[in-house]
Design a protein around this motif. Structure first.
Motif, mmCIF file in Angstrom:
data_model
loop_
_atom_site.group_PDB
_atom_site.id
_atom_site.type_symbol
_atom_site.label_atom_id
_atom_site.label_comp_id
_atom_site.label_asym_id
_atom_site.label_seq_id
_atom_site.Cartn_x
_atom_site.Cartn_y
_atom_site.Cartn_z
ATOM 1 N N LYS A 1 10.108 4.643 2.146
ATOM 2 C CA LYS A 1 8.766 4.095 1.916
ATOM 3 C C LYS A 1 8.380 3.090 3.002
ATOM 4 O O LYS A 1 7.214 3.022 3.416
ATOM 5 C CB LYS A 1 8.687 3.466 0.528
ATOM 6 C CG LYS A 1 8.693 4.498 -0.592
ATOM 7 C CD LYS A 1 8.466 3.890 -1.967
ATOM 8 C CE LYS A 1 8.414 4.988 -3.036
ATOM 9 N NZ LYS A 1 8.166 4.439 -4.391
ATOM 10 N N GLY B 1 4.104 10.288 1.584
ATOM 11 C CA GLY B 1 4.398 9.582 2.823
ATOM 12 C C GLY B 1 5.879 9.353 3.027
ATOM 13 O O GLY B 1 6.394 9.452 4.149
ATOM 14 N N GLU C 1 7.502 12.653 4.085
ATOM 15 C CA GLU C 1 7.166 12.922 5.487
ATOM 16 C C GLU C 1 8.000 12.034 6.420
ATOM 17 O O GLU C 1 8.522 12.504 7.442
ATOM 18 C CB GLU C 1 5.676 12.668 5.719
ATOM 19 C CG GLU C 1 5.252 12.833 7.177
ATOM 20 C CD GLU C 1 3.827 12.380 7.430
ATOM 21 O OE1 GLU C 1 3.418 12.377 8.607
ATOM 22 O OE2 GLU C 1 3.128 12.008 6.456
ATOM 23 N N ALA D 1 7.350 5.066 5.949
ATOM 24 C CA ALA D 1 6.002 5.607 5.721
ATOM 25 C C ALA D 1 4.956 4.552 6.040
ATOM 26 O O ALA D 1 3.908 4.844 6.637
ATOM 27 C CB ALA D 1 5.862 6.078 4.279
ATOM 28 N N GLY D 2 5.228 3.306 5.643
ATOM 29 C CA GLY D 2 4.313 2.220 5.969
ATOM 30 C C GLY D 2 4.219 1.992 7.464
ATOM 31 O O GLY D 2 3.119 1.818 8.015
ATOM 32 N N LYS E 1 -0.351 4.778 13.127
ATOM 33 C CA LYS E 1 -1.476 5.715 13.208
ATOM 34 C C LYS E 1 -2.823 5.024 13.047
ATOM 35 O O LYS E 1 -3.840 5.499 13.563
ATOM 36 C CB LYS E 1 -1.313 6.807 12.144
ATOM 37 C CG LYS E 1 -0.168 7.772 12.440
ATOM 38 C CD LYS E 1 -0.038 8.848 11.380
ATOM 39 C CE LYS E 1 1.036 9.857 11.737
ATOM 40 N NZ LYS E 1 1.190 10.916 10.696
ATOM 41 N N SER E 2 -2.830 3.905 12.319
ATOM 42 C CA SER E 2 -4.095 3.183 12.120
ATOM 43 C C SER E 2 -4.376 2.174 13.228
ATOM 44 O O SER E 2 -5.381 1.457 13.166
ATOM 45 C CB SER E 2 -4.071 2.460 10.767
ATOM 46 O OG SER E 2 -3.066 1.467 10.733
ATOM 47 N N ILE F 1 4.779 4.148 9.876
ATOM 48 C CA ILE F 1 4.066 5.271 10.494
ATOM 49 C C ILE F 1 2.558 5.129 10.290
ATOM 50 O O ILE F 1 1.764 5.343 11.217
ATOM 51 C CB ILE F 1 4.581 6.603 9.915
ATOM 52 C CG1 ILE F 1 6.027 6.845 10.376
ATOM 53 C CG2 ILE F 1 3.679 7.770 10.302
ATOM 54 C CD1 ILE F 1 6.754 7.932 9.617
ATOM 55 N N ASP F 2 2.150 4.734 9.081
ATOM 56 C CA ASP F 2 0.723 4.562 8.824
ATOM 57 C C ASP F 2 0.138 3.416 9.652
ATOM 58 O O ASP F 2 -0.980 3.532 10.177
ATOM 59 C CB ASP F 2 0.488 4.296 7.334
ATOM 60 C CG ASP F 2 -0.982 4.185 6.995
ATOM 61 O OD1 ASP F 2 -1.693 5.212 7.088
ATOM 62 O OD2 ASP F 2 -1.443 3.067 6.660
ATOM 63 N N LEU F 3 0.889 2.326 9.789
ATOM 64 C CA LEU F 3 0.406 1.207 10.604
ATOM 65 C C LEU F 3 0.223 1.628 12.057
ATOM 66 O O LEU F 3 -0.734 1.216 12.727
ATOM 67 C CB LEU F 3 1.378 0.028 10.516
ATOM 68 C CG LEU F 3 1.473 -0.674 9.151
ATOM 69 C CD1 LEU F 3 2.587 -1.714 9.171
ATOM 70 C CD2 LEU F 3 0.151 -1.332 8.775
ATOM 71 N N ASP G 1 0.797 -1.226 0.000
ATOM 72 C CA ASP G 1 0.000 0.000 0.000
ATOM 73 C C ASP G 1 0.830 1.276 0.000
ATOM 74 O O ASP G 1 0.266 2.373 0.043
ATOM 75 C CB ASP G 1 -0.909 0.026 1.236
ATOM 76 C CG ASP G 1 -1.821 -1.179 1.314
ATOM 77 O OD1 ASP G 1 -2.301 -1.618 0.252
ATOM 78 O OD2 ASP G 1 -2.022 -1.702 2.430
ATOM 79 N N TYR G 2 2.157 1.145 -0.056
ATOM 80 C CA TYR G 2 2.981 2.326 0.223
ATOM 81 C C TYR G 2 4.022 2.635 -0.852
ATOM 82 O O TYR G 2 4.808 3.563 -0.669
ATOM 83 C CB TYR G 2 3.683 2.152 1.583
ATOM 84 C CG TYR G 2 2.696 1.851 2.687
ATOM 85 C CD1 TYR G 2 1.860 2.847 3.182
ATOM 86 C CD2 TYR G 2 2.565 0.563 3.200
ATOM 87 C CE1 TYR G 2 0.930 2.575 4.179
ATOM 88 C CE2 TYR G 2 1.638 0.275 4.197
ATOM 89 C CZ TYR G 2 0.821 1.281 4.680
ATOM 90 O OH TYR G 2 -0.109 1.010 5.652
#
Length: 340
Positions: free
Chosen positions: A301, A278, A281, A304-305, A311-312, A307-309, A266-267
């Motif tokens: 990348k 992402g 960032e 970024a993955g 935050k989710s 960080i998203d995991l 996804d990233y």
């Protein structure tokens, strides 16, 4: 079972790479405790994860009497840089065959040789390290086919070439990360780290496959989450599984369960080496909070993955996550426009 110490190996790094807590980043994200495995500090020119693979690959080449290395990758390939560096250490010739990146929205960047337009990043280092030849082809070229053609040409000239696949990702190369898994388990025990998850970039799959096999062989159930840098989950996971299986067979290990392989797709954005918001960032966040530089292609990348995991809600504050820094920082200086 084949013991790793029975497999021929060179040594390019003095001791284990550091395992460090990222306290400021962890506080900033308000999630799990994050640690980082600093494989950007491996030996050879500017370091990076391919050094572990090359310790086994170069030993195999030398055992076969090779006097020349041939390998392939992108124009900013970390693997090509480190293969060339190892060749210089060992007194071998080295030929590189690289393909240009894609441009925005998957467009070509121009005729072969036009990318990069200046000697920057790893491409500059190919020159400084004195590659015997660097052949730049258009994106999508048959790099391995070209490598075999070159190998045949060199054999006809009396040379003894050894061809290393993209990323050094075959069962011999993956042994570097089978060994790294054991190294990390020892470090976890010494530091009192109860790791719930390892997060790693996943590209040519050798690093992730080696870690999965190494943990499996040690009886550890720590999951390894790969963050894909170029493919969807559906496309990447079969590649990881294939190398996991072939590496386990090489070591005469029991089969590794299929559910040990995860490669999240996804990233990676619109393609390999193409910037994403992402990634930008994540690179800025790691630099600002911890003074650690990531690269824009792999670790940026993957971070970024991660960080998203976080935050989710994938991880709780009770979890401990170990992020592997696979190196590649020279490529950062070839892609400065992404941060402009």
């Amino acid at each position: 079972m084949v013991a790793l110490n029975e497999v021929p190996r060179r040594s390019y790094t003095d001791g284990p790479t550091p395992l460090e807590p990222l306290r400021r980043l962890s506080a900033e994200l308000g999630g799990p405790q994050i640690w980082i495995k600093r494989d950007d500090q491996l030996g050879l020119t500017q370091g990076g994860n391919k050094t572990r693979k090359l310790e086994f690959l170069i030993a195999d080449a030398l055992n076969q009497g090779a006097d020349t290395l041939i390998t392939v990758g992108g124009v900013q390939s970390n693997h090509c840089r480190l293969t060339l560096s190892a060749a210089r250490v060992e007194g071998l010739d080295c030929h590189l065959i690289v393909e240009e990146d894609l441009g925005p929205e998957g467009t070509a960047l121009g005729p072969a040789g036009s990318n990069p337009p200046e000697y920057t990043g790893n491409f500059l280092l190919f020159d400084l390290l004195g590659a015997n030849s660097v052949t730049v082809l258009g994106h999508g070229a048959d790099l391995h086919g070209e490598a075999e053609i070159l190998a045949e040409k060199l054999r006809a000239e009396g040379k003894k070439p050894y061809v290393i696949p993209v990323g050094g990702s075959n069962p011999i190369g993956a042994l570097g990360y089978v060994d790294c898994a054991v190294e990390m388990l020892d470090q976890f025990a010494e530091a009192g780290v109860d790791s719930s998850t390892i997060v790693t970039p996943s590209g040519s799959t050798g690093m992730q496959a080696g870690l999965v096999v190494g943990l499996h062989s040690a009886g550890s159930d720590i999951p390894v989450i790969g963050i894909n840098v170029s493919r969807t989950q559906a496309d990447q996971e079969p590649k990881i599984v294939d190398l996991v299986d072939s590496t386990a067979r090489f070591l005469d290990l029991p089969p590794v369960p299929r559910d040990a392989t995860t490669g999240l797709g996804d990233y990676f954005g619109t393609g390999y080496a193409l910037p994403t918001p992402g990634m930008v960032e994540a690179v800025r966040l790691f630099a600002r909070t911890e003074g650690i530089l990531l690269d824009p292609v792999y670790t940026g990348k993957a971070a970024a993955g991660l960080i998203d995991l976080i935050k989710s809600g994938r991880f709780t504050s009770e979890d401990t996550v170990v992020f592997i820094h696979s190196g590649g920082v020279p490529g950062l200086f070839a892609r400065t426009q992404a941060f402009a």
